[in-house]
Design an enzyme around this catalytic site. Structure first.
Site, PDB file in Angstrom:
ATOM      1  N   LYS A  83      30.136  11.242  18.599  1.00  0.00           N
ATOM      2  CA  LYS A  83      29.178  11.771  19.470  1.00  0.00           C
ATOM      3  C   LYS A  83      28.652  10.699  20.686  1.00  0.00           C
ATOM      4  CE  LYS A  83      24.657  12.070  18.368  1.00  0.00           C
ATOM      5  NZ  LYS A  83      23.712  11.560  19.302  1.00  0.00           N
ATOM      6  N   ASN A  84      28.473   9.583  20.193  1.00  0.00           N
ATOM      7  CA  ASN A  84      27.875   8.669  21.073  1.00  0.00           C
ATOM      8  C   ASN A  84      28.985   7.883  21.814  1.00  0.00           C
ATOM      9  OD1 ASN A  84      25.329   9.310  20.090  1.00  0.00           O
ATOM     10  ND2 ASN A  84      25.261   7.633  18.827  1.00  0.00           N
ATOM     11  N   ARG A 124      10.595   5.481  23.460  1.00  0.00           N
ATOM     12  CA  ARG A 124      11.968   5.606  24.073  1.00  0.00           C
ATOM     13  C   ARG A 124      11.841   5.487  25.499  1.00  0.00           C
ATOM     14  NH1 ARG A 124      15.896   9.264  20.863  1.00  0.00           N
ATOM     15  NH2 ARG A 124      17.717   7.785  21.612  1.00  0.00           N
ATOM     16  N   CYS A 147      15.708  12.753  20.226  1.00  0.00           N
ATOM     17  CA  CYS A 147      15.093  12.579  18.767  1.00  0.00           C
ATOM     18  C   CYS A 147      13.727  11.884  19.165  1.00  0.00           C
ATOM     19  CB  CYS A 147      15.817  12.011  17.896  1.00  0.00           C
ATOM     20  SG  CYS A 147      17.212  12.826  17.134  1.00  0.00           S
ATOM     21  N   ARG A 153      23.275  18.670  16.331  1.00  0.00           N
ATOM     22  CA  ARG A 153      23.401  18.154  17.264  1.00  0.00           C
ATOM     23  C   ARG A 153      24.377  16.955  17.137  1.00  0.00           C
ATOM     24  NH1 ARG A 153      18.359  15.413  19.013  1.00  0.00           N
ATOM     25  NH2 ARG A 153      19.695  14.662  20.410  1.00  0.00           N
ATOM     26  N   ASP A 192      20.738   4.085  13.065  1.00  0.00           N
ATOM     27  CA  ASP A 192      21.010   5.477  12.783  1.00  0.00           C
ATOM     28  C   ASP A 192      21.352   5.491  11.365  1.00  0.00           C
ATOM     29  OD1 ASP A 192      22.768   6.131  15.933  1.00  0.00           O
ATOM     30  OD2 ASP A 192      20.601   5.827  15.358  1.00  0.00           O
TER      31      ASP A 192
HETATM   32  C1  EPZ Z   1      21.592   4.994  21.356  1.00  0.00           C
HETATM   33  O1  EPZ Z   1      20.255   5.516  22.130  1.00  0.00           O
HETATM   34  C2  EPZ Z   1      22.029   6.001  20.438  1.00  0.00           C
HETATM   35  N1  EPZ Z   1      22.110   7.396  21.253  1.00  0.00           N
HETATM   36  C3  EPZ Z   1      21.156   6.114  19.343  1.00  0.00           C
HETATM   37  O2  EPZ Z   1      21.777   7.058  18.329  1.00  0.00           O
HETATM   38  C4  EPZ Z   1      20.975   4.597  18.637  1.00  0.00           C
HETATM   39  O3  EPZ Z   1      19.891   4.910  17.610  1.00  0.00           O
HETATM   40  C5  EPZ Z   1      20.412   3.875  19.761  1.00  0.00           C
HETATM   41  O4  EPZ Z   1      21.318   3.746  20.933  1.00  0.00           O
HETATM   42  C6  EPZ Z   1      20.390   2.553  19.040  1.00  0.00           C
HETATM   43  O5  EPZ Z   1      21.702   2.024  18.484  1.00  0.00           O
HETATM   44  C7  EPZ Z   1      23.366   7.776  21.880  1.00  0.00           C
HETATM   45  O6  EPZ Z   1      24.238   6.760  22.025  1.00  0.00           O
HETATM   46  C8  EPZ Z   1      23.441   8.845  22.742  1.00  0.00           C
HETATM   47  P1  EPZ Z   1      18.585   2.076  23.244  1.00  0.00           P
HETATM   48  P2  EPZ Z   1      19.708   4.811  23.209  1.00  0.00           P
HETATM   49  O7  EPZ Z   1      18.473   2.256  24.470  1.00  0.00           O
HETATM   50  O8  EPZ Z   1      20.695   4.276  24.290  1.00  0.00           O
HETATM   51  C9  EPZ Z   1      14.211   0.446  23.665  1.00  0.00           C
HETATM   52  C10 EPZ Z   1      21.791   9.114  17.186  1.00  0.00           C
HETATM   53  O9  EPZ Z   1      21.132   9.523  16.262  1.00  0.00           O
HETATM   54  N2  EPZ Z   1      14.388   0.650  25.112  1.00  0.00           N
HETATM   55  O10 EPZ Z   1      19.642   0.929  22.645  1.00  0.00           O
HETATM   56  O11 EPZ Z   1      18.574   5.780  23.394  1.00  0.00           O
HETATM   57  C11 EPZ Z   1      14.001   1.789  22.978  1.00  0.00           C
HETATM   58  O12 EPZ Z   1      12.718   2.367  22.823  1.00  0.00           O
HETATM   59  C12 EPZ Z   1      20.962   8.250  18.285  1.00  0.00           C
HETATM   60  O13 EPZ Z   1      22.892   9.370  17.375  1.00  0.00           O
HETATM   61  C13 EPZ Z   1      13.506   0.248  25.970  1.00  0.00           C
HETATM   62  O14 EPZ Z   1      12.481  -0.340  25.563  1.00  0.00           O
HETATM   63  O15 EPZ Z   1      19.010   3.388  22.433  1.00  0.00           O
HETATM   64  C14 EPZ Z   1      14.482   1.567  21.642  1.00  0.00           C
HETATM   65  O16 EPZ Z   1      13.425   0.954  20.817  1.00  0.00           O
HETATM   66  C15 EPZ Z   1      19.625   8.251  17.887  1.00  0.00           C
HETATM   67  N3  EPZ Z   1      13.592   0.477  27.209  1.00  0.00           N
HETATM   68  C16 EPZ Z   1      15.510   0.326  21.681  1.00  0.00           C
HETATM   69  O17 EPZ Z   1      15.295  -0.167  23.103  1.00  0.00           O
HETATM   70  C17 EPZ Z   1      14.859   1.240  27.990  1.00  0.00           C
HETATM   71  O18 EPZ Z   1      15.002   1.102  29.116  1.00  0.00           O
HETATM   72  C18 EPZ Z   1      16.860   0.943  21.576  1.00  0.00           C
HETATM   73  O19 EPZ Z   1      17.283   1.908  22.438  1.00  0.00           O
HETATM   74  C19 EPZ Z   1      15.749   1.587  26.934  1.00  0.00           C
HETATM   75  C20 EPZ Z   1      15.574   1.364  25.334  1.00  0.00           C
END
Ligand code: EPZ
Length: 419
Positions: A22-23, A122, A117, A398, A306
């Protein structure tokens, strides 16, 4: 509303080919907009989030055609719209990746803050700061984002946190930027590598994915590409944890074991036998596990956040106490209150969880509140006595393609009631 009914106690035996990732799929679908091209994508999973991304692409003017066996044709050669309706944005978090893709293709993007989610705040500050550094003007008003540019330019971007989404957004925008872009502190997930491979197949000069420094410098556009998406490492981890919890012996194929090696490591420490060769891995479990030591979630190649709910669910009856620290999301223990209804002994203190193994779990009624938490409840129910009902408002679908069929084929006593 789906109600997943699980009668625990059956061991799992057999083999399973893991669905496409998915990702990996979601950012590649957004990337298909960046350059006008015809893309044949193979191993695309049939998921709600993928359907939502396809709906956005269709709304923007792309022509999509589902062929057989997970093959999807995306034709983005027609002129492209630049606005994603709020209703479509709200479905999932990864819709924010369309911001970089639309700025690259159209020089503008109108979208709203993404859904997805509820794992914490986020924010998207890293996305916005990086795109602004590349020449995008972005107005945020009432949850809407109005982005435009007179022309993106290359930049040296340093991410204070290796955000997966921010890394992907910059990679897409950089394909249309004048001059080179370098991302330092980039996310290193396998999904970033598959995005690089896809962009390269469209003629983009991208290098470094998988490391913490990625460079993008220009494109020599191609009009056709044919890409196969990798297996889903988190779905593989889910099935492995299900076997650990229920006991049995399963063979997983279609995913690189190295992509979820940290999960396999802890399952091995917990007493499972793990044998891996090429893209096949066998997990065997007696169902009687032991606490595997401290688990800390980290950006890749560390233990994936995850998989945290999934491994927690597998260890609820493990002898001893498992200590878990969740460092990525501030609200990723939503499954705990539900797992306690099965009889689990989990103590929370901020980002720390202490899971003390209990003798037995008893079936109960549970409610899923997010994708991986819902899957974790299914994993736990497989190791519980009696029947568990997981009320799920569509979270599991999802990210999991036919999870019910796959678990039943391995011997689980599970059925879904549609309300
Ligand atoms: C991706 O989400 C994945 N989703 C998530 O999988 C996964 O948990 C996550 O990466 C971490 O590995 C997809 O790829 C569609 P991040 P993403 O930006 O990109 C903070 C699933 O179950 N952050 O790496 O949203 C954020 O708040 C999902 O498949 C900021 O502070 O994750 C979080 O604490 C759930 N500012 C951390 O970074 C930003 O601008 C990780 O977020 C962006 C992120």
């Amino acid at each position: 509303m789906d109600i997943w009914h699980v009668r625990g106690g059956n061991r799992l035996f057999g083999s399973c080919r893991v669905q496409g990732s998915k990702n990996a799929t979601l950012p590649i679908l957004a990337a298909s907009l960046v350059l006008p091209a015809r893309s044949r994508l193979r191993n695309v999973p049939q998921l709600k989030d993928v359907a939502a991304a396809k709906e956005i692409l269709t709304h923007l003017g792309c022509r999509l055609e589902d062929e057989t066996d997970g093959v999807l044709l995306v034709d983005s050669t027609a002129p492209c719209g630049a606005e994603v309706p709020r209703a479509l944005m709200g479905e999932m978090r990864s819709s924010v990746i369309f911001m970089g893709a639309l700025l690259a293709r159209c020089g503008e993007a109108k979208l709203s803050l993404p859904g997805g989610c509820q794992l914490g705040k986020r924010p998207i500050d890293l996305h916005l700061a990086a795109l602004r550094a590349m020449g995008a003007e972005i107005r945020e008003e009432g949850g809407d984002l109005d982005c435009r540019t007179d022309g993106l330019h290359g930049a040296d971007i340093t991410l204070r946190f290796p955000s997966v989404g921010a890394t992907e957004n910059v990679m897409l925008a950089a394909c249309a930027a004048k001059g080179a872009t370098r991302i330092r502190g980039a996310a290193r997930e396998p999904e970033i590598v598959s995005l690089q491979e896809y962009l390269r197949s469209l003629g983009a000069h991208v290098a470094g994915a998988g490391s913490d420094t990625i460079t993008i410098c220009g494109v020599e556009p191609r009009r056709e590409t044919d890409c196969t998406l990798p297996g889903d490492r988190i779905v593989a981890a889910t099935l492995a944890c299900a076997c650990a919890a229920a006991g049995g012996r399963i063979l997983l194929s279609g995913v690189d074991p190295a992509h979820f090696s940290t999960v396999l490591h802890f399952l091995n420490e917990a007493g499972c036998d793990i044998i891996q060769f090429n893209d096949v891995v066998e997990i065997a479990s007696s169902g009687a596990l032991r606490a595997p030591g401290r688990i800390v979630t980290e950006p890749y190649p560390g233990f994936p956040t995850d998989a945290q709910p999934l491994l927690m669910a597998a260890l609820l009856r493990a002898e001893g106490t498992t200590l878990i620290t969740e460092t990525i999301f501030e609200n990723r223990y939503r499954q705990v209150s539900e797992l306690r209804r099965l009889g689990a002994d989990i103590r929370l203190s901020g980002p720390e969880a202490a899971v003390r193994g209990v003798e037995r779990l008893r079936g109960a009624s549970l409610t899923a509140s997010d994708l991986r938490g819902g899957a974790a409840m299914i994993v736990a129910a497989l190791g519980a006595e009696g029947e568990t009902a997981v009320f799920d408002a569509g979270h599991i679908r999802r990210g999991y393609e036919h999870l019910d069929d796959r678990l039943c084929a391995l011997g689980a006593d599970l059925w879904i009631e549609h309300k």
